[in-house]
Design a protein around this motif. Structure first.
Motif, PDB file in Angstrom:
ATOM      1  N   ASP A 195       5.421 -10.676   7.768  1.00 50.82           N
ATOM      2  CA  ASP A 195       4.458 -11.312   8.635  1.00 50.82           C
ATOM      3  C   ASP A 195       5.211 -11.806   9.868  1.00 50.82           C
ATOM      4  OD1 ASP A 195       1.601 -12.825   8.382  1.00 50.82           O
ATOM      5  OD2 ASP A 195       3.089 -14.067   9.432  1.00 50.82           O
ATOM      6  N   VAL A 196       4.682 -11.545  11.066  1.00 49.52           N
ATOM      7  CA  VAL A 196       5.459 -11.812  12.284  1.00 49.52           C
ATOM      8  C   VAL A 196       4.724 -12.746  13.238  1.00 49.52           C
ATOM      9  CG1 VAL A 196       6.549 -10.765  14.316  1.00 49.52           C
ATOM     10  CG2 VAL A 196       6.544  -9.529  12.140  1.00 49.52           C
ATOM     11  N   THR A 197       5.436 -13.759  13.708  1.00 47.97           N
ATOM     12  CA  THR A 197       4.915 -14.630  14.761  1.00 47.97           C
ATOM     13  C   THR A 197       5.870 -14.552  15.956  1.00 47.97           C
ATOM     14  OG1 THR A 197       3.953 -16.083  13.101  1.00 47.97           O
ATOM     15  CG2 THR A 197       4.182 -16.978  15.327  1.00 47.97           C
ATOM     16  N   ILE A 198       5.308 -14.122  17.096  1.00 52.40           N
ATOM     17  CA  ILE A 198       6.109 -13.932  18.316  1.00 52.40           C
ATOM     18  C   ILE A 198       5.818 -15.083  19.284  1.00 52.40           C
ATOM     19  CG2 ILE A 198       6.452 -12.410  20.309  1.00 52.40           C
ATOM     20  CD1 ILE A 198       5.284 -10.120  18.539  1.00 52.40           C
ATOM     21  N   LEU A 199       6.848 -15.648  19.858  1.00 47.11           N
ATOM     22  CA  LEU A 199       6.654 -16.689  20.875  1.00 47.11           C
ATOM     23  C   LEU A 199       7.133 -16.156  22.222  1.00 47.11           C
ATOM     24  CD1 LEU A 199       7.290 -18.202  18.065  1.00 47.11           C
ATOM     25  CD2 LEU A 199       7.586 -20.218  19.506  1.00 47.11           C
ATOM     26  N   TYR A 200       6.264 -16.255  23.228  1.00 50.04           N
ATOM     27  CA  TYR A 200       6.715 -15.841  24.561  1.00 50.04           C
ATOM     28  C   TYR A 200       6.313 -16.889  25.593  1.00 50.04           C
ATOM     29  CZ  TYR A 200       1.968 -14.031  25.652  1.00 50.04           C
ATOM     30  OH  TYR A 200       0.625 -13.892  25.896  1.00 50.04           O
ATOM     31  N   PRO A 201       7.047 -16.951  26.705  1.00 50.11           N
ATOM     32  CA  PRO A 201       6.750 -17.959  27.727  1.00 50.11           C
ATOM     33  C   PRO A 201       5.531 -17.537  28.541  1.00 50.11           C
ATOM     34  CG  PRO A 201       8.685 -16.679  28.364  1.00 50.11           C
ATOM     35  CD  PRO A 201       8.255 -16.154  27.036  1.00 50.11           C
ATOM     36  N   ASP A 202       4.485 -18.364  28.496  1.00 49.31           N
ATOM     37  CA  ASP A 202       3.214 -18.059  29.168  1.00 49.31           C
ATOM     38  C   ASP A 202       3.448 -17.913  30.679  1.00 49.31           C
ATOM     39  OD1 ASP A 202       0.556 -17.686  29.641  1.00 49.31           O
ATOM     40  OD2 ASP A 202      -0.043 -19.757  29.237  1.00 49.31           O
ATOM     41  N   GLY A 203       2.984 -16.807  31.237  1.00 50.65           N
ATOM     42  CA  GLY A 203       3.062 -16.615  32.697  1.00 50.65           C
ATOM     43  C   GLY A 203       4.426 -16.164  33.186  1.00 50.65           C
ATOM     44  N   LYS A 204       5.379 -15.929  32.294  1.00 49.44           N
ATOM     45  CA  LYS A 204       6.736 -15.596  32.767  1.00 49.44           C
ATOM     46  C   LYS A 204       7.168 -14.178  32.392  1.00 49.44           C
ATOM     47  CE  LYS A 204       8.442 -20.190  33.478  1.00 49.44           C
ATOM     48  NZ  LYS A 204       7.287 -20.971  32.992  1.00 49.44           N
ATOM     49  N   ILE A 205       6.242 -13.358  31.906  1.00 47.16           N
ATOM     50  CA  ILE A 205       6.580 -11.970  31.611  1.00 47.16           C
ATOM     51  C   ILE A 205       5.592 -11.074  32.355  1.00 47.16           C
ATOM     52  CG2 ILE A 205       7.571 -12.587  29.364  1.00 47.16           C
ATOM     53  CD1 ILE A 205       5.112 -11.519  28.010  1.00 47.16           C
ATOM     54  N   SER A 206       5.908  -9.791  32.459  1.00 44.28           N
ATOM     55  CA  SER A 206       5.045  -8.929  33.271  1.00 44.28           C
ATOM     56  C   SER A 206       3.700  -8.714  32.555  1.00 44.28           C
ATOM     57  CB  SER A 206       5.740  -7.589  33.524  1.00 44.28           C
ATOM     58  OG  SER A 206       5.612  -6.766  32.375  1.00 44.28           O
ATOM     59  N   PRO A 207       2.633  -8.405  33.320  1.00 45.39           N
ATOM     60  CA  PRO A 207       1.312  -8.197  32.711  1.00 45.39           C
ATOM     61  C   PRO A 207       1.337  -7.116  31.620  1.00 45.39           C
ATOM     62  CG  PRO A 207       1.128  -8.296  35.108  1.00 45.39           C
ATOM     63  CD  PRO A 207       2.584  -8.312  34.791  1.00 45.39           C
ATOM     64  N   LEU A 208       2.092  -6.033  31.854  1.00 45.28           N
ATOM     65  CA  LEU A 208       2.162  -4.969  30.841  1.00 45.28           C
ATOM     66  C   LEU A 208       2.879  -5.485  29.582  1.00 45.28           C
ATOM     67  CD1 LEU A 208       1.837  -2.028  29.872  1.00 45.28           C
ATOM     68  CD2 LEU A 208       3.984  -1.501  31.043  1.00 45.28           C
ATOM     69  N   GLN A 209       3.989  -6.201  29.790  1.00 42.20           N
ATOM     70  CA  GLN A 209       4.704  -6.769  28.640  1.00 42.20           C
ATOM     71  C   GLN A 209       3.786  -7.716  27.865  1.00 42.20           C
ATOM     72  OE1 GLN A 209       8.130  -8.479  30.665  1.00 42.20           O
ATOM     73  NE2 GLN A 209       9.486  -7.024  29.653  1.00 42.20           N
ATOM     74  N   GLU A 210       3.006  -8.519  28.590  1.00 42.40           N
ATOM     75  CA  GLU A 210       2.118  -9.475  27.921  1.00 42.40           C
ATOM     76  C   GLU A 210       1.074  -8.732  27.099  1.00 42.40           C
ATOM     77  OE1 GLU A 210       0.469 -12.654  30.254  1.00 42.40           O
ATOM     78  OE2 GLU A 210      -0.038 -13.671  28.365  1.00 42.40           O
ATOM     79  N   LYS A 211       0.528  -7.654  27.654  1.00 42.93           N
ATOM     80  CA  LYS A 211      -0.442  -6.849  26.897  1.00 42.93           C
ATOM     81  C   LYS A 211       0.194  -6.303  25.626  1.00 42.93           C
ATOM     82  CE  LYS A 211      -4.600  -6.471  28.562  1.00 42.93           C
ATOM     83  NZ  LYS A 211      -5.769  -6.843  27.760  1.00 42.93           N
ATOM     84  N   GLN A 212       1.434  -5.850  25.741  1.00 45.44           N
ATOM     85  CA  GLN A 212       2.108  -5.275  24.563  1.00 45.44           C
ATOM     86  C   GLN A 212       2.342  -6.326  23.477  1.00 45.44           C
ATOM     87  OE1 GLN A 212       5.543  -3.082  26.367  1.00 45.44           O
ATOM     88  NE2 GLN A 212       4.710  -1.397  25.188  1.00 45.44           N
ATOM     89  N   LEU A 213       2.403  -7.597  23.873  1.00 46.25           N
ATOM     90  CA  LEU A 213       2.679  -8.654  22.887  1.00 46.25           C
ATOM     91  C   LEU A 213       1.419  -9.294  22.346  1.00 46.25           C
ATOM     92  CD1 LEU A 213       5.553 -10.648  24.615  1.00 46.25           C
ATOM     93  CD2 LEU A 213       5.725  -9.206  22.588  1.00 46.25           C
ATOM     94  N   SER A 214       0.399  -9.389  23.190  1.00 48.16           N
ATOM     95  CA  SER A 214      -0.729 -10.271  22.872  1.00 48.16           C
ATOM     96  C   SER A 214      -1.874  -9.546  22.175  1.00 48.16           C
ATOM     97  CB  SER A 214      -1.236 -10.927  24.157  1.00 48.16           C
ATOM     98  OG  SER A 214      -1.736  -9.919  25.017  1.00 48.16           O
ATOM     99  N   THR A 215      -1.731  -8.247  21.943  1.00 48.35           N
ATOM    100  CA  THR A 215      -2.878  -7.488  21.443  1.00 48.35           C
ATOM    101  C   THR A 215      -2.731  -7.079  19.970  1.00 48.35           C
ATOM    102  OG1 THR A 215      -1.855  -5.485  22.359  1.00 48.35           O
ATOM    103  CG2 THR A 215      -3.477  -6.587  23.730  1.00 48.35           C
ATOM    104  N   PHE A 216      -1.698  -7.583  19.299  1.00 49.86           N
ATOM    105  CA  PHE A 216      -1.526  -7.247  17.882  1.00 49.86           C
ATOM    106  C   PHE A 216      -2.623  -7.889  17.037  1.00 49.86           C
ATOM    107  CE2 PHE A 216       2.984  -6.804  19.286  1.00 49.86           C
ATOM    108  CZ  PHE A 216       3.137  -5.483  18.916  1.00 49.86           C
ATOM    109  N   THR A 217      -2.886  -7.268  15.893  1.00 50.35           N
ATOM    110  CA  THR A 217      -3.834  -7.819  14.927  1.00 50.35           C
ATOM    111  C   THR A 217      -3.117  -7.883  13.578  1.00 50.35           C
ATOM    112  OG1 THR A 217      -4.553  -5.585  14.425  1.00 50.35           O
ATOM    113  CG2 THR A 217      -5.873  -6.804  16.061  1.00 50.35           C
ATOM    114  N   GLY A 218      -3.835  -8.334  12.542  1.00 51.33           N
ATOM    115  CA  GLY A 218      -3.303  -8.284  11.179  1.00 51.33           C
ATOM    116  C   GLY A 218      -2.093  -9.179  10.978  1.00 51.33           C
ATOM    117  N   ASN A 219      -0.986  -8.574  10.518  1.00 49.32           N
ATOM    118  CA  ASN A 219       0.187  -9.374  10.134  1.00 49.32           C
ATOM    119  C   ASN A 219       1.093  -9.746  11.314  1.00 49.32           C
ATOM    120  OD1 ASN A 219       1.070  -6.712  10.499  1.00 49.32           O
ATOM    121  ND2 ASN A 219       2.801  -6.993   9.123  1.00 49.32           N
ATOM    122  N   VAL A 220       0.672  -9.456  12.545  1.00 45.57           N
ATOM    123  CA  VAL A 220       1.488  -9.805  13.720  1.00 45.57           C
ATOM    124  C   VAL A 220       0.631 -10.573  14.725  1.00 45.57           C
ATOM    125  CG1 VAL A 220       2.920  -8.926  15.618  1.00 45.57           C
ATOM    126  CG2 VAL A 220       2.861  -7.695  13.435  1.00 45.57           C
TER     127      VAL A 220
END
Ligand SMILES: *Cc1c(COP(=O)(O)O)cnc(C)c1O
Length: 471
Positions: free
Chosen positions: A155-180
């Motif tokens: 089970d994975v929990t990712i922490l990223y700095p809000d507003g400090k990564i590129s829009p594409l990177q944010e999409k790649q991180l913020s759209t997981f479902t299920g165990n991530v």
């Protein structure tokens, strides 16, 4: 295989211990194998080049021997690698090794997917999940999230700095479902890292949740990266007589580097007998390793931001592994090293495109430029006595053992292309005046709904969230 530690050679650990603990907490050292098993000569000299998965199987087997049975290892490799690396000739003596055909379009997929499946394997007898916490400034988080997605028991929990990564990177991180899932933290990357580190030292929390990390120092990320070095070297050996009329070329691996995990994997492949003659360590302005090779002094320093931002590392953790494997003099004989500033990166993307038609990303571009300079005279200049100033972009002054091979046109270069140029669309477009094509799996992620959970930069709130949301 027994693993030991970069700081204390008396340490003996199993593969399982090395994978599940990541680093040796007792010494602060990193795990390394006690020996590098040699690939079978018959296998290396096969008439037709083996498939990537066959190579993966052959290289991984000795490291997991006695801990993961062969059929389970085969299943792990099958599941981890539905994609393969690609070797493309871009001119008569240069190949690009494309490592971005995995789900997140960067080479970290190779390591993260193998690590996720071996961790799941070792966790199989537990009936509670293992909770992975990752702080990310961009690329690592998406590779880890994607690699662990749907993998049983994790089970994975990712922490990223809000507003400090590129829009594409944010999409790649913020759209997981299920165990991530991703938490967007009101703070910096360092704040995210601090929240994760505090959680790992919180005994009350650890009493309730089984926690683990998935960072790049894990040996289960390093070993699988050695597979594609062997694969590419074997393909280039095979093709070079046709592509360039060079029989049995010296193969030089050109590696855009930050934390030096990828390059260390190349050293492992070479130790195992892959037909690799030498390496070019290519960095951006974070030139800690080129400076070390030039001067003999190792000075870790704060990182500086560059266009090749996945390599913005001022204190590369795998320096410790390289030092455990080789002396400085051996490194100077084996490596050329090269660094490039931001203006140079843009110029390199353009020069690669002008000369070959290939669209390269900002990380690979540094490798391309290093190789292009080496083979078109700068190595000859060094041999003829030119003294390079290592504080300026370019080659460090050491002359590797393979230098003459390049000058005599007996060598080919393989440039590791670590990410799809589409991940760095803006800087590529600025450099060549047109947009790189976007792979469909990146386009798809742009259409998914954003599910990131807002989080204050406050340890108690973070801990409460973990305790009420993770099981
Ligand atoms: C992580 C990364 C690198 C650097 O790899 P290291 O193993 O840290 O040296 C280079 N390019 C890209 C695109 C990356 O994501």
């Amino acid at each position: 295989m027994i693993f030991t530690d970069t700081r204390d050679k008396s340490v003996k650990a199993t593969f399982e211990t090395a994978v599940m603990s990541g680093m040796n907490q007792a010494t602060g050292g990193l795990y390394i194998p006690t020996e590098f098993p040699k690939l079978d000569k018959a296998f290396l000299n096969k008439e037709s080049c083996p498939s990537f998965r066959e190579i993966a199987m052959n290289m991984a087997k000795p490291y997991v021997d006695g801990e993961i049975p062969e059929e389970d290892l085969a299943a792990i490799i099958q599941d981890a690698y539905p994609f393969t690396p690609k070797v493309l000739p871009v001119d008569s003596i240069s190949y690009v090794l494309e490592l971005f055909h995995g789900p997140t379009c960067a080479f970290k997929d190779f390591g993260a997917r193998f690590m996720a499946r071996t961790m799941s394997y070792f966790n199989r007898k537990n009936d509670t999940p293992l909770h992975i916490l990752v702080a990310t400034s961009g690329d690592t988080g998406s590779a880890v999230g994607s690699a662990f997605h749907g993998v049983p028991g994790l089970d994975v929990t990712i922490l990223y700095p809000d507003g400090k990564i590129s829009p594409l990177q944010e999409k790649q991180l913020s759209t997981f479902t299920g165990n991530v899932r991703a938490l967007k933290v009101k703070g910096t990357f360092d704040d995210c890292q601090k929240l994760v580190k505090t959680a790992f030292t919180d005994n009350e929390l650890r009493g309730k949740l089984r926690l683990s990390s998935a960072n790049s120092i894990n040996i289960a990320r390093l070993l699988p990266q050695s597979f594609y070095y062997t694969y590419a070297a074997m393909i280039a050996k095979d093709r070079a007589p046709m592509d360039n009329k060079i029989v049995d070329p010296a193969i030089i691996m050109v590696v855009p580097s930050g934390n030096f995990g990828n390059l260390t994997s190349g050293l492992i492949a070479r130790e195992m007998g892959a037909p690799i003659t030498g390496f070019v360590a290519a960095t951006n302005s974070n030139r800690t390793i080129p400076d070390w090779i030039a001067t003999g002094d190792y000075n870790a320093r704060p990182s500086v931001e560059t266009y090749a931002n996945a390599m913005d590392v001022g204190a590369p953790s795998n320096y410790e592994r390289i030092k455990a494997m080789y002396s400085l003099e051996e490194v100077r004989h084996l490596f050329a090293s090269y660094w490039l500033d931001n203006d140079g990166i843009k110029a390199a993307i353009k020069s690669c495109n002008d000369k070959t038609g290939y669209i390269i990303d900002p990380h690979g571009a540094i490798g391309w430029q290093a190789w292009d300079k080496i083979r078109s005279g700068e190595m000859a200049d060094l041999i003829n006595g030119k003294k390079n100033d290592f504080t300026k972009p370019g080659l460090t002054p050491n002359i590797p053992d393979w230098a003459e091979k390049v000058i005599n046109k007996e060598a080919v270069g393989i440039i590791l292309e670590t990410a799809s140029p589409a991940k760095f669309g803006q800087i590529v477009t600025d450099s060549i005046g047109r947009e790189p094509p976007i792979p469909s799996r990146l386009e798809e992620v742009l259409r998914l709904p954003d599910r990131a959970i807002p989080m204050d930069n406050d340890y108690n709130l973070f801990k409460d969230w973990l305790l009420s949301n993770l099981k």
